[in-house]
Write an enzyme that holds these catalytic residues in place. Structure first.
Site, PDB file in Angstrom:
ATOM      1  N   LYS A 174       0.821  -1.201   0.000  1.00 49.23           N
ATOM      2  CA  LYS A 174       0.000   0.000   0.000  1.00 49.23           C
ATOM      3  C   LYS A 174       0.871   1.272   0.000  1.00 49.23           C
ATOM      4  O   LYS A 174       2.079   1.206   0.151  1.00 49.23           O
ATOM      5  CB  LYS A 174      -0.938  -0.018   1.215  1.00 49.23           C
ATOM      6  CG  LYS A 174      -1.958  -1.173   1.158  1.00 49.23           C
ATOM      7  CD  LYS A 174      -2.773  -1.154  -0.129  1.00 49.23           C
ATOM      8  CE  LYS A 174      -4.103  -1.867  -0.029  1.00 49.23           C
ATOM      9  NZ  LYS A 174      -4.008  -3.341  -0.154  1.00 49.23           N
TER      10      LYS A 174
HETATM   11  C1  LIG Z   1      -5.372  -4.101   0.539  1.00 51.76           C
HETATM   12  C2  LIG Z   1      -6.818  -3.901   0.561  1.00 51.76           C
HETATM   13  C3  LIG Z   1      -7.618  -4.354   1.615  1.00 51.76           C
HETATM   14  C4  LIG Z   1      -7.135  -5.235   2.718  1.00 51.76           C
HETATM   15  O1  LIG Z   1      -6.004  -4.873   3.352  1.00 51.76           O
HETATM   16  P1  LIG Z   1      -5.010  -5.917   4.040  1.00 51.76           P
HETATM   17  O2  LIG Z   1      -4.220  -5.039   4.943  1.00 51.76           O
HETATM   18  O3  LIG Z   1      -4.160  -6.532   2.964  1.00 51.76           O
HETATM   19  O4  LIG Z   1      -5.816  -6.921   4.785  1.00 51.76           O
HETATM   20  C5  LIG Z   1      -8.967  -4.047   1.587  1.00 51.76           C
HETATM   21  N1  LIG Z   1      -9.507  -3.361   0.591  1.00 51.76           N
HETATM   22  C6  LIG Z   1      -8.777  -2.925  -0.451  1.00 51.76           C
HETATM   23  C7  LIG Z   1      -9.438  -2.135  -1.525  1.00 51.76           C
HETATM   24  C8  LIG Z   1      -7.416  -3.205  -0.522  1.00 51.76           C
HETATM   25  O5  LIG Z   1      -6.711  -2.805  -1.582  1.00 51.76           O
END
Ligand SMILES: *Cc1c(COP(=O)(O)O)cnc(C)c1O
Length: 403
Positions: free
Chosen positions: A186
């Site tokens: 992210k």
């Molecule tokens: C990455 C992501 C998540 C979940 O996050 P994690 O930390 O990997 O569990 C949820 N929604 C979206 C749109 C994402 O890109």
């Protein structure tokens, strides 16, 4: 989404603070921790950056979504409206509570189509969960007015759009609750982690309790705390929170670079006849983590995606056939393949996804290609990339016109 591109001295310093005391837990051990409270510090700083009254840091973005729903009272049999284009975490987080995901079409914003949302509302609907995919947002104004008219929660999944805004407000802060992911890919990362923001004090207290076994967090003797509610363990560790603290300081610098790199690519592609761009709702500002564009047909989008990769333009995605992000790839959801028995509400209320018509979503997704925006690119590299993208795409589109 480049948190991993910038792990440096600042992150090491924050982690070392924790390693020096060895207090890896966010609660307790007051005498040993040399006054380091990384998770708490992150929560205060993040709430402020997101112009929200409260932030709860947790173990993942998926957990954040589950906790956000739980904190606002969503439970078994409640229906949550979500888009066909998202990450698998959307339905996972809903089903975790025995609640029922209701999938509806997206539009040219690549997020929830407000008309499809309105059509999907039933007496069991409790929440609308827009997902701000690939750096840009849902039409939050339209969704908010629908939610107000039907007394529904608006829960923003801003995991892929941190730093974007709508009507001047940070994404995630416009609805009743907003969720973020700080996983390794992210925009900013904790290694693993997630966050919930809200201005609702009751939801904030509920989230705080739910993510730590229902602990009331009153006083400073953990063993003596009571459990006003059932909960679970979705805590983040101090080590992960420490990484996030260093990354949070870098967020605005990251956003600036993303915008610059995005703009080079966008301006190059804007000059190509036949290329159009994802609609950003009026009042919205992207976080520029992706450049998303449409080709005139599905066949051309596939051709362009393949040609970009062959020309050495990396990090371009064709989500339509991708396992993670579009309903086409979710056979396990469509066929409800679970390891054990599912809650009866889910079995009874789930729409028949194999039989539901999502051709409106297909029409947009089939034509969409997205380029990731990296911040590690040098200026000359981005310019070269933008030029190459323009060449590849215009060659394919002009050949098409001649035929
Ligand atoms: C990455 C992501 C998540 C979940 O996050 P994690 O930390 O990997 O569990 C949820 N929604 C979206 C749109 C994402 O890109």
């Amino acid at each position: 989404m480049p948190g991993f591109e910038i792990f440096g001295a600042e992150e090491r310093k924050q982690v070392n603070d924790v390693l020096e005391t060895g207090v890896l837990m966010r609660y307790g051990f007051d005498g040993m921790r040399n006054n380091h409270w990384k998770a708490k510090e992150f929560e205060t700083a993040f709430a402020e950056r997101m112009q929200s009254a409260h932030c709860q840091l947790v173990s993942s973005g998926t957990a954040a979504l589950t906790i956000a729903l739980a904190s606002a009272g969503v439970g078994a049999g409640d229906e949550v409206i979500m888009p066909t284009f998202t990450f698998v975490a959307s339905f996972e987080s809903i089903m975790m509570l025995g609640a029922v995901p209701v999938l509806v079409d997206i539009d040219d914003t690549l997020t929830l189509d407000p008309k499809a949302v309105e059509a999907a509302i039933t007496s069991k609907t409790k929440c609308v969960m827009p997902v701000h995919m690939c750096g840009s947002m849902a039409d939050l104004k339209a969704l908010k007015s629908i939610c107000e008219a039907h007394n529904l929660l608006l829960l923003e999944d801003a995991c892929q759009a941190i730093g974007g805004t709508f009507e001047g407000k940070p994404l995630g802060s416009y609805g009743d609750l907003g969720c973020f992911s700080f996983d390794y890919v992210k925009t900013i990362t904790c290694g693993e982690g997630g966050g919930i923001i809200t201005n609702n004090e009751k939801y904030a207290i509920n989230a705080d309790q739910y993510q730590d076994h229902g602990h009331d967090h009153v006083g400073n003797d953990r063993g003596a705390e009571t459990h006003p509610t059932l909960g679970y363990n979705f805590r983040i560790s101090e080590l992960n929170a420490a990484v996030g603290l260093a990354q949070l300081d870098k967020l605005d610098g990251i956003l600036k670079l993303q915008k610059k790199h995005y703009t080079y690519m966008r301006e190059a592609l804007e000059s190509v006849d036949g290329v159009t761009f994802r609609r950003v709702p009026e009042g919205g500002v992207e976080n520029y983590s992706f450049l998303n564009f449409f080709l005139p047909t599905e066949a051309l989008a596939q051709k362009v995606h393949k040609a970009l990769s062959e020309a050495g333009v990396d990090a371009c995605f064709y989500w339509y056939t991708n396992n993670w992000h579009y309903i086409n790839g979710w056979e396990h959801l469509r066929d409800l393949k679970a390891m054990g028995n599912l809650p009866s509400e889910i079995k009874q209320q789930m729409q028949q996804l194999n039989e539901t018509d999502f051709s409106k979503s297909d029409a947009w997704m089939g034509r969409t290609v997205s380029s990731l925006v990296k911040i590690g690119w040098k200026e000359a590299q981005v310019k070269e990339r933008a030029e190459k993208m323009k060449q590849v795409v215009s060659e394919i589109l002009s050949t098409e016109r001649i035929q």
